[in-house]
Design an enzyme around this catalytic site. Structure first.
Site, PDB file in Angstrom:
ATOM      1  NE  ARG A 146     -11.183  -9.757  -1.924  1.00  0.00           N
ATOM      2  CZ  ARG A 146     -11.527  -8.810  -2.873  1.00  0.00           C
ATOM      3  NH1 ARG A 146     -12.062  -9.274  -4.045  1.00  0.00           N
ATOM      4  NH2 ARG A 146     -11.539  -7.543  -2.577  1.00  0.00           N
ATOM      5  CE  LYS A 172      -4.102  -1.749   2.761  1.00  0.00           C
ATOM      6  NZ  LYS A 172      -4.853  -1.541   1.647  1.00  0.00           N
TER       7      LYS A 172
HETATM    8  N1  BES Z   1      -8.212  -3.718   4.222  1.00  0.00           N
HETATM    9  C1  BES Z   1      -8.380  -3.495   2.963  1.00  0.00           C
HETATM   10  C2  BES Z   1      -9.559  -2.493   2.619  1.00  0.00           C
HETATM   11  C3  BES Z   1      -9.823  -1.178   3.193  1.00  0.00           C
HETATM   12  C4  BES Z   1      -9.078  -0.361   3.058  1.00  0.00           C
HETATM   13  C5  BES Z   1     -11.059  -1.238   4.234  1.00  0.00           C
HETATM   14  C6  BES Z   1      -9.307   0.924   3.686  1.00  0.00           C
HETATM   15  C7  BES Z   1     -11.066   0.228   4.730  1.00  0.00           C
HETATM   16  C8  BES Z   1     -10.365   1.089   4.535  1.00  0.00           C
HETATM   17  C9  BES Z   1      -8.463  -4.655   2.011  1.00  0.00           C
HETATM   18  O1  BES Z   1      -7.560  -5.754   2.597  1.00  0.00           O
HETATM   19  C10 BES Z   1      -7.803  -4.100   0.906  1.00  0.00           C
HETATM   20  O2  BES Z   1      -6.638  -3.764   0.795  1.00  0.00           O
HETATM   21  N2  BES Z   1      -8.730  -4.199  -0.237  1.00  0.00           N
HETATM   22  C11 BES Z   1      -8.172  -3.702  -1.506  1.00  0.00           C
HETATM   23  C12 BES Z   1      -8.910  -4.826  -2.289  1.00  0.00           C
HETATM   24  C13 BES Z   1      -8.546  -4.715  -3.904  1.00  0.00           C
HETATM   25  C14 BES Z   1      -6.799  -5.050  -3.948  1.00  0.00           C
HETATM   26  C15 BES Z   1      -8.980  -5.676  -4.930  1.00  0.00           C
HETATM   27  C16 BES Z   1      -8.947  -2.555  -1.748  1.00  0.00           C
HETATM   28  O3  BES Z   1     -10.149  -2.281  -1.334  1.00  0.00           O
HETATM   29  O4  BES Z   1      -8.532  -1.656  -2.474  1.00  0.00           O
HETATM   30 MN    MN Z   2      -5.490  -5.493   1.994  1.00  0.00          MN
END
Ligand code: BES
Ligand code: MN
Ligand code: ZN
Length: 463
Positions: A316, A242
């Site tokens: 997931r 990230k």
């Molecule tokens: N934990 C994150 C989602 C998230 C980010 C929730 C910020 C609340 C606030 C999750 O693991 C994630 O990174 N999801 C990605 C999925 C994508 C790579 C398909 C997302 O939502 O960008």
């Molecule tokens: Mn994530």
């Protein structure tokens, strides 16, 4: 804190908080002339959340005026009395006049006192105001709700250096112990033998070993309710790392686990007639030589092969194995909660978590409870045709897919592949965080959706 609420029988001698409705006239008539003059001179006009502390003739605090605003004011919510917690001097109070919802007024008052001060060296100067709850309000029930919400907030707020998979396990063990629940964990390499390969793959790069926490409570003959909470104690994104701003709040990525444990605390404290099971895959999505990689193909517990389009879609994956395990004993209700996607926030913002289910009755009950207890959630569709967005070039399914659209829906559809009995399943894509302070909801970790669910459970399985 629950020590901020007292039984209604303790109202004698308590300082009155007079609720002033912006739509009604003549509500200040009962005050001493001097008090009316004072209220007028400070411009008190029942503005929502406005407070006036009124002295008596001797100069001592006599009563408090609290503005509710008019019916059409956006700030007039059942949680508005939570604001009182921020402004009242120490003392015992009672409400005079009609709060919009007496139980929620008392609840917000208690929740408004919450502070996360565990890391401050100076002793906390938490205000010690207490409220004798209005007549007819069930104090035991409120106590269960308050301690559940506070547990959830504390778990989320605790930074990741002190809330890794081992500490999350410890917290679950403490909860289990205080309510006579049993708990088992499957730790590290054991996850492979126990056929929970996705939980292992996501968590194995961390020095703090991944694990599955499995807690059970209640009469084995009662209806089985299983909660599954995403316990990603920190989400770096993995090798698909990230950005700094994207990672800043990722200590809260165990918010689903925190919510599940907070809800479990409410259920157990209220002795609801259920056989409760809580499953928490607790992992850290870290980066090291043993990290899982983009392009890897993993076989899940359910036998479905999963290609990794993005290591940041880790939630997931751990849920897939936990949900598959949960489904094997065929619970009557299977609910998962997870800080699963940024897309849920794009769709509905931070305060209204989407939920997904194919059970119309349950969806209606949840929506109704949500409105009743002012715990907003909103149903979104498990739109099957979008399943093709998860098509993998090499495996049965990909963990991200391509389109970059409908991200919360496709995440829910991904999970649904691991559900045996879709009509008994609900998925919540929560945010778990309040970005700004509002009455009863201080900035920081927040317990979303669990008061609504507790309301649903209480009606279905009364204690
Ligand atoms: N934990 C994150 C989602 C998230 C980010 C929730 C910020 C609340 C606030 C999750 O693991 C994630 O990174 N999801 C990605 C999925 C994508 C790579 C398909 C997302 O939502 O960008
Ligand atoms: Mn994530
Ligand atoms: Zn995550």
């Amino acid at each position: 804190m629950i020590d901020h609420l007292l039984p209604s029988s303790m109202a004698d001698g308590a300082t009155p908080i007079q609720l002033i409705d912006g739509d009604q006239r003549d509500q200040l008539d009962g005050l001493a002339k001097m008090q009316r003059t004072y209220a007028a001179s400070i411009g008190f006009k029942a503005q929502p959340g406005r407070v006036a502390l009124l002295p008596d003739a001797a100069g001592k605090l006599d009563r408090v005026l609290f503005g509710l605003g008019g019916r059409d004011s956006a700030e007039r919510t059942p949680f508005l009395p939570g604001r009182l917690a921020e402004v009242l001097p120490a003392g015992i109070y009672r409400l005079v006049g009609r709060p919009d919802d007496p139980a929620l007024a008392a609840l917000s008052f208690a929740l408004g006192h919450y502070r996360f001060n565990a890391y401050r060296t100076e002793a906390s100067n938490r205000v010690q105001s207490k409220l004798a709850v209005p007549d007819g309000v069930d104090l035991d029930r409120l106590a269960a709700i308050v301690s559940g919400v506070e547990l959830t907030r504390d778990l989320i707020n605790t930074p990741a250096n002190d809330m890794g998979p081992p500490e999350l396990e410890t917290a679950a063990r403490q909860l289990a112990e205080s309510h006579g629940a049993t708990i088992e964990t499957i730790l590290g390499e054991e996850l492979i033998a126990a056929q929970l390969p996705l939980i292992h793959a996501v968590g194995r790069a961390s020095d703090r070993a991944p694990r599955l926490i499995d807690m059970r409570w209640g009469d084995p003959a009662a209806p089985r309710v299983t909660l599954v909470g995403k316990g990603v104690c920190f989400d770096t994104g993995g090798l698909d790392i990230k950005s700094a701003s994207g990672m800043a709040l990722m200590k809260k990525d165990m918010g689903g686990a925190a919510a599940a444990l907070g809800l479990a605390a409410m259920v157990m404290a209220s002795a609801l007639k259920v056989r409760l099971r809580v499953l928490v895959p607790a992992v850290e999505n870290a980066i090291s030589g043993s990290a899982f990689r983009p392009g890897d193909v993993l076989r899940s517990r359910a036998g479905v092969s999963v290609s990794i389009g993005n290591t940041d879609a880790e939630g997931r994956l751990v849920l897939a194995d936990a949900l598959a395990l949960a489904g094997e004993e065929d619970p009557q209700l299977l609910i998962d909660m997870a800080t699963l996607t940024g897309a849920a926030r794009a769709a509905l913002g931070p305060d209204v978590p989407p939920f997904y289910t194919e059970n119309e009755t349950l969806a209606g009950d949840i929506a109704h409870a949500s409105r009743k207890v002012y715990d907003p959630v909103w149903r979104m569709p498990l739109w099957r045709p979008y399943e093709d967005m998860l098509t993998s070039k090499v495996a049965d399914i990909d963990n991200t897919g391509s389109a970059g659209m409908a991200g919360s829906i496709t995440a829910a559809l991904f999970l649904s592949r691991f559900i045996r009995c879709p009509s008994r399943w609900v998925h919540f894509d929560i945010y778990g965080w309040s970005a700004k302070s509002r009455p009863g909801r201080p900035e920081g970790g927040e317990a979303q959706a669990i008061r609504a669910l507790f309301e649903v459970f209480s009606a279905r399985y009364p204690g």
